[in-house]
Scaffold this motif. Sequence first.
Motif, PDB file in Angstrom:
ATOM      1  N   GLU A 102       2.332  -7.291  -0.051  1.00 56.34           N
ATOM      2  CA  GLU A 102       3.575  -7.198   0.722  1.00 56.34           C
ATOM      3  C   GLU A 102       4.574  -8.285   0.360  1.00 56.34           C
ATOM      4  O   GLU A 102       5.780  -8.035   0.270  1.00 56.34           O
ATOM      5  CB  GLU A 102       3.250  -7.268   2.220  1.00 56.34           C
ATOM      6  CG  GLU A 102       2.476  -6.059   2.731  1.00 56.34           C
ATOM      7  CD  GLU A 102       2.029  -6.232   4.167  1.00 56.34           C
ATOM      8  OE1 GLU A 102       2.155  -7.370   4.692  1.00 56.34           O
ATOM      9  OE2 GLU A 102       1.549  -5.248   4.762  1.00 56.34           O
ATOM     10  N   GLU A 103       4.073  -9.511   0.127  1.00 49.96           N
ATOM     11  CA  GLU A 103       4.974 -10.641  -0.073  1.00 49.96           C
ATOM     12  C   GLU A 103       5.287 -10.919  -1.542  1.00 49.96           C
ATOM     13  O   GLU A 103       6.397 -11.331  -1.872  1.00 49.96           O
ATOM     14  CB  GLU A 103       4.367 -11.894   0.568  1.00 49.96           C
ATOM     15  CG  GLU A 103       4.222 -11.800   2.082  1.00 49.96           C
ATOM     16  CD  GLU A 103       3.649 -13.064   2.693  1.00 49.96           C
ATOM     17  OE1 GLU A 103       3.320 -14.002   1.927  1.00 49.96           O
ATOM     18  OE2 GLU A 103       3.521 -13.120   3.934  1.00 49.96           O
ATOM     19  N   ASN A 104       4.314 -10.729  -2.412  1.00 48.60           N
ATOM     20  CA  ASN A 104       4.491 -11.109  -3.816  1.00 48.60           C
ATOM     21  C   ASN A 104       4.310  -9.958  -4.796  1.00 48.60           C
ATOM     22  O   ASN A 104       4.352 -10.174  -6.008  1.00 48.60           O
ATOM     23  CB  ASN A 104       3.498 -12.231  -4.176  1.00 48.60           C
ATOM     24  CG  ASN A 104       3.645 -13.445  -3.281  1.00 48.60           C
ATOM     25  OD1 ASN A 104       4.748 -13.902  -3.029  1.00 48.60           O
ATOM     26  ND2 ASN A 104       2.528 -13.954  -2.771  1.00 48.60           N
ATOM     27  N   ASN A 105       4.055  -8.760  -4.263  1.00 51.51           N
ATOM     28  CA  ASN A 105       3.841  -7.574  -5.100  1.00 51.51           C
ATOM     29  C   ASN A 105       2.688  -7.786  -6.087  1.00 51.51           C
ATOM     30  O   ASN A 105       2.737  -7.342  -7.244  1.00 51.51           O
ATOM     31  CB  ASN A 105       5.124  -7.207  -5.859  1.00 51.51           C
ATOM     32  CG  ASN A 105       5.104  -5.768  -6.349  1.00 51.51           C
ATOM     33  OD1 ASN A 105       4.476  -4.902  -5.731  1.00 51.51           O
ATOM     34  ND2 ASN A 105       5.769  -5.508  -7.464  1.00 51.51           N
ATOM     35  N   LEU A 106       1.640  -8.488  -5.627  1.00 50.72           N
ATOM     36  CA  LEU A 106       0.456  -8.736  -6.450  1.00 50.72           C
ATOM     37  C   LEU A 106      -0.722  -7.979  -5.864  1.00 50.72           C
ATOM     38  O   LEU A 106      -0.976  -8.041  -4.658  1.00 50.72           O
ATOM     39  CB  LEU A 106       0.134 -10.231  -6.490  1.00 50.72           C
ATOM     40  CG  LEU A 106       1.164 -11.137  -7.175  1.00 50.72           C
ATOM     41  CD1 LEU A 106       0.774 -12.595  -7.001  1.00 50.72           C
ATOM     42  CD2 LEU A 106       1.285 -10.795  -8.657  1.00 50.72           C
TER      43      LEU A 106
END
Length: 244
Positions: free
Chosen positions: A103-107
């Motif tokens: 959600e936050e880093n697209n990892l």
Amino acid sequence: MIFTTFMLAAGFVAIHLFSRYLPFLDNVPRSRLLSAAGGISVAYVFIHLLPELNKHNEVLDRNIQSQALKFFENHTYIVAMLGLAFFYGMERMVKTSKKKQQEENNLNRASKGVFWIHITSFFLYNGLIGYLLLHGEQESIKGLVLYFIALAVHFITSDHSLREAHKEIYDRIGRWLLAGATMAGWAVGMVVEVHENIIAVLFGLLAGGVILNVMKEELPEERESNFWAFAAGLAAYTVLLMLA
């Protein structure tokens, strides 16, 4: 027996280092071979691990004289339950971290901090498996080989799960640490033999971890496992254990 246990520990090392090259791990529906491996692991839990846990429980109950500890009947089962709860907590932590990273880093992996916590828990888990090659209940080469088979197929699927959770950092660092942990556990077993009470507690922790990890990896609905291959692996390994 020392040479045999060393070769089996080396076999565990090889599995951690080279299981990534097995072509069928990512198949959905799951390959028949992996479904059969799941059956072997489940048979190991119910036919071997739980009866051995009962034996260790009897040892611990017989040796512990403290009234405070006697309040907790079935000590080893309590330890196994704690081991299961610990590894369940690890899995929840990894899934939560992976979702947050997406959600936050697209990892599509867990954070590095969670990786180190997770891999440390499996380092200790693998070290214990290596130690019990020498100080477990396997008193014959046949028993050791059956122990190896069950945990080898378990390692293949758990390696795959760890790789899915942590991606390239697992291949770069994690698999080497887990491979070394098994051999380190065996090496510690060569020079240290602990009291049977401690063996009972360690076995309880191992049992809880194995039960959680086996059920988590071998029986998930989304894997679309082949039931007949699973049943064949379950039946074949059960027969081997009963004949051992």
